[in-house]
Design a protein around this motif. Structure first.
Motif, PDB file in Angstrom:
ATOM      1  N   ILE B  36      18.703  -7.307  18.581  1.00 38.64           N
ATOM      2  CA  ILE B  36      19.401  -6.562  17.777  1.00 38.64           C
ATOM      3  C   ILE B  36      21.084  -6.225  19.190  1.00 38.64           C
ATOM      4  CG2 ILE B  36      20.426  -4.534  17.703  1.00 38.64           C
ATOM      5  CD1 ILE B  36      17.678  -3.682  16.477  1.00 38.64           C
ATOM      6  N   TYR B  37      21.822  -7.188  18.950  1.00 41.43           N
ATOM      7  CA  TYR B  37      23.725  -7.697  19.849  1.00 41.43           C
ATOM      8  C   TYR B  37      24.124  -6.889  19.873  1.00 41.43           C
ATOM      9  CZ  TYR B  37      26.468  -9.822  22.645  1.00 41.43           C
ATOM     10  OH  TYR B  37      27.831 -10.582  23.970  1.00 41.43           O
ATOM     11  N   ALA B  38      25.058  -5.850  20.109  1.00 39.56           N
ATOM     12  CA  ALA B  38      26.548  -4.995  20.076  1.00 39.56           C
ATOM     13  C   ALA B  38      27.131  -5.225  20.547  1.00 39.56           C
ATOM     14  CB  ALA B  38      25.612  -3.537  20.618  1.00 39.56           C
ATOM     15  N   ARG B 173      26.006  15.631  14.482  1.00 40.11           N
ATOM     16  CA  ARG B 173      24.943  16.332  14.379  1.00 40.11           C
ATOM     17  C   ARG B 173      24.096  14.977  14.259  1.00 40.11           C
ATOM     18  NH1 ARG B 173      23.287  19.601  10.836  1.00 40.11           N
ATOM     19  NH2 ARG B 173      25.294  18.277   9.213  1.00 40.11           N
ATOM     20  N   ILE B 174      24.262  13.637  13.381  1.00 36.96           N
ATOM     21  CA  ILE B 174      22.937  12.980  12.608  1.00 36.96           C
ATOM     22  C   ILE B 174      22.883  11.777  12.739  1.00 36.96           C
ATOM     23  CG2 ILE B 174      23.238  14.744  10.487  1.00 36.96           C
ATOM     24  CD1 ILE B 174      24.872  12.086   9.074  1.00 36.96           C
ATOM     25  N   LYS B 175      24.440  11.618  13.274  1.00 35.47           N
ATOM     26  CA  LYS B 175      24.706  10.255  13.522  1.00 35.47           C
ATOM     27  C   LYS B 175      23.399   9.346  14.373  1.00 35.47           C
ATOM     28  CE  LYS B 175      28.729   8.033  15.619  1.00 35.47           C
ATOM     29  NZ  LYS B 175      29.385   7.858  16.151  1.00 35.47           N
ATOM     30  N   THR B 176      22.882  10.343  15.722  1.00 41.22           N
ATOM     31  CA  THR B 176      21.407   9.363  17.041  1.00 41.22           C
ATOM     32  C   THR B 176      20.522   9.649  15.234  1.00 41.22           C
ATOM     33  OG1 THR B 176      22.618  10.679  18.387  1.00 41.22           O
ATOM     34  CG2 THR B 176      20.560   9.865  18.599  1.00 41.22           C
ATOM     35  N   LYS B 177      20.028  10.686  14.650  1.00 35.26           N
ATOM     36  CA  LYS B 177      18.935  10.716  13.973  1.00 35.26           C
ATOM     37  C   LYS B 177      19.251   9.583  13.355  1.00 35.26           C
ATOM     38  CE  LYS B 177      16.560  12.793  11.138  1.00 35.26           C
ATOM     39  NZ  LYS B 177      16.186  13.878  10.287  1.00 35.26           N
ATOM     40  N   VAL B 178      20.539   8.929  12.728  1.00 35.73           N
ATOM     41  CA  VAL B 178      20.870   7.854  11.487  1.00 35.73           C
ATOM     42  C   VAL B 178      20.123   6.653  12.349  1.00 35.73           C
ATOM     43  CG1 VAL B 178      21.890   6.703  10.235  1.00 35.73           C
ATOM     44  CG2 VAL B 178      22.033   9.107  10.116  1.00 35.73           C
ATOM     45  N   ILE B 179      21.130   6.746  13.748  1.00 34.53           N
ATOM     46  CA  ILE B 179      20.453   5.124  14.245  1.00 34.53           C
ATOM     47  C   ILE B 179      19.279   4.690  15.040  1.00 34.53           C
ATOM     48  CG2 ILE B 179      21.743   4.372  16.508  1.00 34.53           C
ATOM     49  CD1 ILE B 179      23.904   5.869  16.628  1.00 34.53           C
ATOM     50  N   GLU B 180      19.142   5.922  14.916  1.00 34.80           N
ATOM     51  CA  GLU B 180      17.142   5.927  15.440  1.00 34.80           C
ATOM     52  C   GLU B 180      16.468   5.062  14.145  1.00 34.80           C
ATOM     53  OE1 GLU B 180      15.863   9.057  16.693  1.00 34.80           O
ATOM     54  OE2 GLU B 180      16.875   8.528  18.695  1.00 34.80           O
ATOM     55  N   GLN B 181      17.275   5.433  13.072  1.00 33.16           N
ATOM     56  CA  GLN B 181      16.504   5.167  11.513  1.00 33.16           C
ATOM     57  C   GLN B 181      16.449   3.721  11.823  1.00 33.16           C
ATOM     58  OE1 GLN B 181      17.755   8.014   9.761  1.00 33.16           O
ATOM     59  NE2 GLN B 181      15.898   8.841   9.327  1.00 33.16           N
ATOM     60  N   ASN B 201      27.559   4.377  23.468  1.00 35.40           N
ATOM     61  CA  ASN B 201      26.488   5.575  22.821  1.00 35.40           C
ATOM     62  C   ASN B 201      25.527   4.822  21.564  1.00 35.40           C
ATOM     63  OD1 ASN B 201      26.657   7.252  24.534  1.00 35.40           O
ATOM     64  ND2 ASN B 201      27.593   8.566  23.909  1.00 35.40           N
ATOM     65  N   GLU B 202      26.546   4.663  20.456  1.00 34.24           N
ATOM     66  CA  GLU B 202      25.562   3.738  19.802  1.00 34.24           C
ATOM     67  C   GLU B 202      25.536   2.237  19.855  1.00 34.24           C
ATOM     68  OE1 GLU B 202      28.141   3.060  16.169  1.00 34.24           O
ATOM     69  OE2 GLU B 202      28.833   4.785  16.076  1.00 34.24           O
ATOM     70  N   ALA B 203      25.502   1.741  20.955  1.00 30.18           N
ATOM     71  CA  ALA B 203      25.340   0.720  21.513  1.00 30.18           C
ATOM     72  C   ALA B 203      24.297   0.463  22.301  1.00 30.18           C
ATOM     73  CB  ALA B 203      26.899   0.055  21.987  1.00 30.18           C
ATOM     74  N   TYR B 204      24.066   1.826  23.458  1.00 28.51           N
ATOM     75  CA  TYR B 204      23.246   2.103  24.412  1.00 28.51           C
ATOM     76  C   TYR B 204      21.700   2.711  23.426  1.00 28.51           C
ATOM     77  CZ  TYR B 204      26.001   2.332  28.432  1.00 28.51           C
ATOM     78  OH  TYR B 204      26.935   2.515  29.369  1.00 28.51           O
ATOM     79  N   ASP B 238      34.166   1.628  33.334  1.00 29.23           N
ATOM     80  CA  ASP B 238      35.051   2.874  32.427  1.00 29.23           C
ATOM     81  C   ASP B 238      34.414   2.732  31.020  1.00 29.23           C
ATOM     82  OD1 ASP B 238      36.600   4.136  34.149  1.00 29.23           O
ATOM     83  OD2 ASP B 238      38.246   3.580  34.186  1.00 29.23           O
ATOM     84  N   PHE B 239      34.507   1.385  30.347  1.00 27.51           N
ATOM     85  CA  PHE B 239      34.030   1.362  29.110  1.00 27.51           C
ATOM     86  C   PHE B 239      32.379   2.025  28.874  1.00 27.51           C
ATOM     87  CE2 PHE B 239      33.103   0.070  25.023  1.00 27.51           C
ATOM     88  CZ  PHE B 239      34.037   0.624  24.413  1.00 27.51           C
ATOM     89  N   LEU B 240      32.113   1.794  29.902  1.00 25.58           N
ATOM     90  CA  LEU B 240      30.070   1.736  29.466  1.00 25.58           C
ATOM     91  C   LEU B 240      29.943   3.108  29.983  1.00 25.58           C
ATOM     92  CD1 LEU B 240      29.896  -0.936  29.516  1.00 25.58           C
ATOM     93  CD2 LEU B 240      28.157  -1.182  29.662  1.00 25.58           C
ATOM     94  N   GLY B 241      30.964   4.391  30.533  1.00 26.01           N
ATOM     95  CA  GLY B 241      30.772   5.643  31.399  1.00 26.01           C
ATOM     96  C   GLY B 241      31.681   6.223  31.992  1.00 26.01           C
TER      97      GLY B 241
END
Lengths: 539, 356
Positions: B36-38, B173-181, B201-204, B238-241
């Motif tokens: 999986i590549y971002a 609120r639900i983003k992290t959960k959906v990404i994990e799924q 954060n989505e990429a991480y 900067d882009f990464l944190g």
């Protein structure tokens, strides 16, 4: 992407078909004319003067009446407002030529208003009919703009201590201007397009001139030259509109909708507002309608029942077929740019809509010239082969045929079908084409399986709007109809111009009834659309 | 066994008419089976253009695209999108609104209706929505819609799944959960996926590898931790944190003298030498509680405190530089306090690589 080239070719061919009559018109302007010299030195200055007079005064009245009614309907809440909401649009359903003969009857000898004013004719009478028949163009456009975006400006002005008068002059009028001028230009095209009413009231204009050159003098070149002058006038009108709209981006682009919450007005003031708004409905709709009803009852509908049924059926078959074709073409024109992310294909697809700004008589002349050329070419090429077999030459194939008449309706009114369909496509977007492609399905599957089911409502809306305009069209039908073929519009006009007003009335009444019915359905559909959109937003 | 190559682009280039800069310039990407590549970057950096070219929705100006063993684009050939065997999940899911979830998944399938239905059900089960198969898209939440879109794409067994900012419309609120799924599903079916997003954060959360794009070019790619700790330049940092960027000389002046070991190998004669420190690289304690330390430390004054939920971020002025330092949020030092700053020991191991 490469498999989409075929769609681009379809789009180019469709656009060419819509543009060809104008090219034919241009090519005809240099042919020889027997009467042009005479026409240009005698009646042409009168045509120009009279058309400008009608434009100037009608548009002033249409603009004033349209913006004032739009302001009152948006800003205030008063008795009978829900009724007026529907009724104010009814004058749009009454063709101007029908109003003309209804009013003429009222002022004629034996008419209700004859004792007050013994004659109803001439340019001022025409201006009166135009104002009360065409104000809806400005009213609808201005009201939509004000009702959608006016809320925050009105609230701000109120908080800054502005009076109601100042609100109208300094906030509402400038805000409505771009939309109202757009509406007024369409009304202007209708003024220039009008033939029946002007002929009946004895007023000369470009359109009556075109008819005279073609039907009385038999000079197609002179008719074409007059058509081009008329087109030039429309072009100037459109350019003026574009110029005033140039810096009007402040109105809607990029703004969030801010609806106006109406102010409640009760008591005498409320009744007064109701009375003011009843004026345009009365003059533009109820008076002509009542006169038609009165004559129709008197003429005894039953006597003409057979003729009435035949002509109504013929008209419906022709107009409904053209409506179906218009919707089908508009669906294609709107879909193809989705395959190319807009760009040049988007501009090509909207090109046919320019026909709406061109008077019917001009389109008719272009289409006629094209069909005559096509017939001539076909005869020249195939007669040597076919004549010996048939025993007679091929003769006219396209000229004077119903297909050409329906095609001319398409050229004139495709814009009214294309607009709602294109806006539905825009709101759906092209993502489903891409989505289907990534699932191995091409544009044909996207069109039939995804977009068509989603466009049902917009297609119905588009078909109804086209039908409403096409069924009323008189000058184009008069020029292009087949020999001995009548529509409700032509028979109403012909009977009325023979002063057989009572016989004309039932035909006119059916036209008005169809128009009113369609207007009500259109309003219901747009309300339904709004509900659907709100529902989607909620979800 | 060496993982199989699924996607390879070479010199991919796209320049839109009327634009000064190319949207994508000389892009080389390589994804292997199950990876999986971002592709991340700011809006307009060209990442979506790259994705659409790979999907076949946009024609490149030049370059080469190979998916599995097939060349799908080169100067002489172009396989249309419909035949590339790539699945795509769009930003707004793009579920057909007039079709039930089951029909949506069946849309691209071929064969007898019964088999199609069974397959649709199987993949809806995979994303945990089989019970809702008769429902319509508008009855679903945003996260559920994205899962159906994923099922629809997976049901066609594509060689490659393209994810075009699929989480950007989701409630935080639900983003992290959906990404994990989504990650779980993609891992279960062992699919290769290319995600484009502007949200690091989505990429991480999702990616095995990350590529950072800027102005049409891929400027750095690699393992997420490697990129975070060793950014190629200040833009990537900067882009990464959050990143504190110093001239090496100034850092040396604050923590002077810095431990000799890590810097011994660095040529610090160039005045442009820069060092990047993350806020969590620096330890902060009130001066009153400062302990003598073997590491070199500096003194500074807190000029601002921001509470960020799981952590607290302090803006500290030390000598002539300002830096951001973070602590767990329950650890509180009042604004205006004098503090002792110490570089964490593990940071020294990496510091050398941070000189850019």
């Amino acid at each position: 992407m490469s498999n989409r080239r075929g769609w681009l070719i379809v789009l180019i061919v469709l656009t060419l078909l819509f543009v060809l009559p104008f090219a034919a018109l241009l090519s005809g302007v240099f042919s020889s004319s027997d009467t042009w010299g005479h026409l240009s030195s005698t009646v042409l200055p009168r045509y120009i003067g009279s058309s400008l007079f009608l434009l100037l005064f009608s548009l002033f009245g249409v603009y004033s009446l349209g913006t004032v009614t739009a302001w009152i309907m948006t800003r205030y809440s008063f008795p009978l407002k829900p009724v007026l909401e529907v009724a104010l649009i009814f004058p749009h359903a009454v063709p101007i030529y029908i109003s003309a003969f209804a009013y003429r009857g009222l002022f004629n000898y034996g008419g209700l208003f004859h004792p007050i004013m013994p004659d109803f004719s001439g340019p001022w009478a025409a201006v009166f009919l135009f104002i009360f028949g065409l104000y809806t163009y400005v009213y609808l456009a201005a009201r939509a703009m004000l009702a959608t975006f006016g809320g925050q400006f009105i609230d701000t002005a109120l908080m800054l201590g502005k009076s109601e008068g100042a609100l109208f002059r300094r906030v509402a009028l400038p805000l409505m201007r771009p939309a109202a001028v757009g509406g007024a230009v369409l009304a202007g095209v209708e003024v220039l397009n009008e033939y029946g009413a002007l002929k009946y009231l004895g007023v000369e204009s470009f359109t009556t001139g075109i008819f005279r050159a073609w039907f009385s003098l038999g000079d197609i070149t002179a008719a074409i030259r007059l058509s081009l002058l008329l087109l030039l006038t429309v072009g100037i009108l459109l350019a003026a509109e574009k110029l005033q709209r140039g810096k009007a981006g402040f109105t809607s682009s990029g703004r969030n909708p801010s609806p106006v919450i109406p102010l409640k007005i009760r008591g005498i003031k409320g009744t007064l507002l109701t009375a003011v708004l009843l004026f345009p409905v009365t003059f533009g709709f109820f008076i002509p309608l009542l006169q038609l009803l009165f004559w129709s009852i008197d003429a005894s509908l039953l006597q003409q029942w057979g003729k009435l049924a035949v002509i109504t059926t013929d008209t419906l078959v022709l107009t409904l077929s053209a409506s179906v074709a218009a919707v089908s073409i508009a669906l294609l024109l709107g879909f193809i740019p989705l395959l190319f992310n807009g760009g040049i294909s988007g501009s090509l697809a909207s090109l046919p809509s320019l026909g709406y700004a061109v008077p019917g008589a001009v389109i008719a002349m272009g289409v006629m010239r094209l069909s005559i050329s096509a017939d001539f070419t076909i005869n020249r090429l195939f007669n040597p082969l076919i004549s010996p077999l048939r025993g007679e030459p091929l003769g006219l194939i396209f000229s004077g045929s119903l297909i050409v008449l329906a095609g001319a309706y398409l050229i004139r009114f495709i814009a009214v079908s294309y607009k709602p369909i294109a806006s539905a496509y825009t709101s759906i977007g092209g993502v489903y084409v891409d989505s289907a492609a990534t699932m191995g399905r091409g544009p044909i599957a996207s069109f039939f399986k995804i977009y068509l089911p989603l466009m049902k409502r917009a297609s119905l809306f588009a078909g109804i709007l086209f039908f409403l305009d096409a069924i009323k069209e008189l000058p184009l039908t008069m020029i292009l109809r087949p020999f001995n073929y009548d529509t409700l519009a032509t028979v109403t006009y012909e009977l009325a111009s023979d002063e057989r007003l009572k016989e004309a009335a039932p035909f006119g009444l059916i036209l008005v009834a169809l128009g009113v019915g369609v207007t009500i359905i259109t309003m219901m559909l747009s309300k339904g659309n709004r509900k659907v959109t709100q529902g989607e937003k909620k979800a | 066994m060496k993982p199989k190559e699924i996607l390879r682009t070479r010199g991919l280039h796209k320049h839109f008419a009327g634009r000064e800069q190319p949207a994508v310039e000389n892009l080389d990407l390589q994804l292997t089976s199950g990876e999986i590549y971002a592709l991340v970057g700011e809006s307009g950096c060209g990442k979506t253009t790259a994705l659409r070219m790979i999907a076949g929705l946009l024609t490149p100006d030049k370059g080469n695209i190979r998916i599995r063993d097939r060349e799908v684009y080169s100067a002489s050939s172009m396989v249309p999108c419909e035949q590339r065997k790539v699945g795509m999940v769009f930003q707004n899911a793009a579920l057909f609104p007039h079709l039930s979830l089951e029909k949506n998944v069946m849309f691209g399938l071929k064969g007898p209706a019964r088999a199609q239905r069974a397959r649709a059900r199987l993949f809806l089960e995979q994303v945990g929505l089989a019970e809702l198969r008769k429902a319509y898209p508008h009855e679903l939440s945003g996260g559920q819609q994205q899962r159906v879109a994923l099922a629809r794409a997976l049901a066609l067994e594509p060689d490659l799944i393209l994810l075009d900012e699929p989480f950007s419309n989701l409630d935080i609120r639900i983003k992290t959960k959906v990404i994990e799924q989504v990650r779980t599903i993609l891992t279960q079916v062992d699919t290769t996926a290319l995600l484009v997003t502007h949200d690091i954060n989505e990429a991480y959360h999702l990616a095995d590898r990350i590529g950072v794009m800027r102005a049409g070019s891929l400027i750095q790619q690699g393992d997420p931790a490697e990129l975070y700790h060793s950014p190629a330049d200040s833009y990537v940092a900067d882009f990464l944190g959050t990143a504190n960027e110093f001239e090496l000389e100034k850092l040396q002046a604050i923590f002077s003298p810095l431990p000799a070991h890590p810097y011994g190998a660095v040529d610090t004669t160039g005045s442009a030498a820069q060092v990047i420190l993350r806020p969590e690289d620096i330890e902060i304690v009130p001066l009153s509680q400062a302990k003598p330390t073997s590491e070199k430390s500096a003194e500074g004054k807190i000029e601002g405190v921001t509470f960020l939920g799981s952590r607290r971020e302090y803006l500290v002025k030390a000598g002539s530089v300002k830096m951001r330092v973070s602590t767990p949020s329950h650890y509180e030092i009042p604004n205006g306090s004098w503090v002792q700053l110490t570089l964490k020991p593990e940071v020294h191991q990496h510091l050398l690589r941070r000189v850019i």
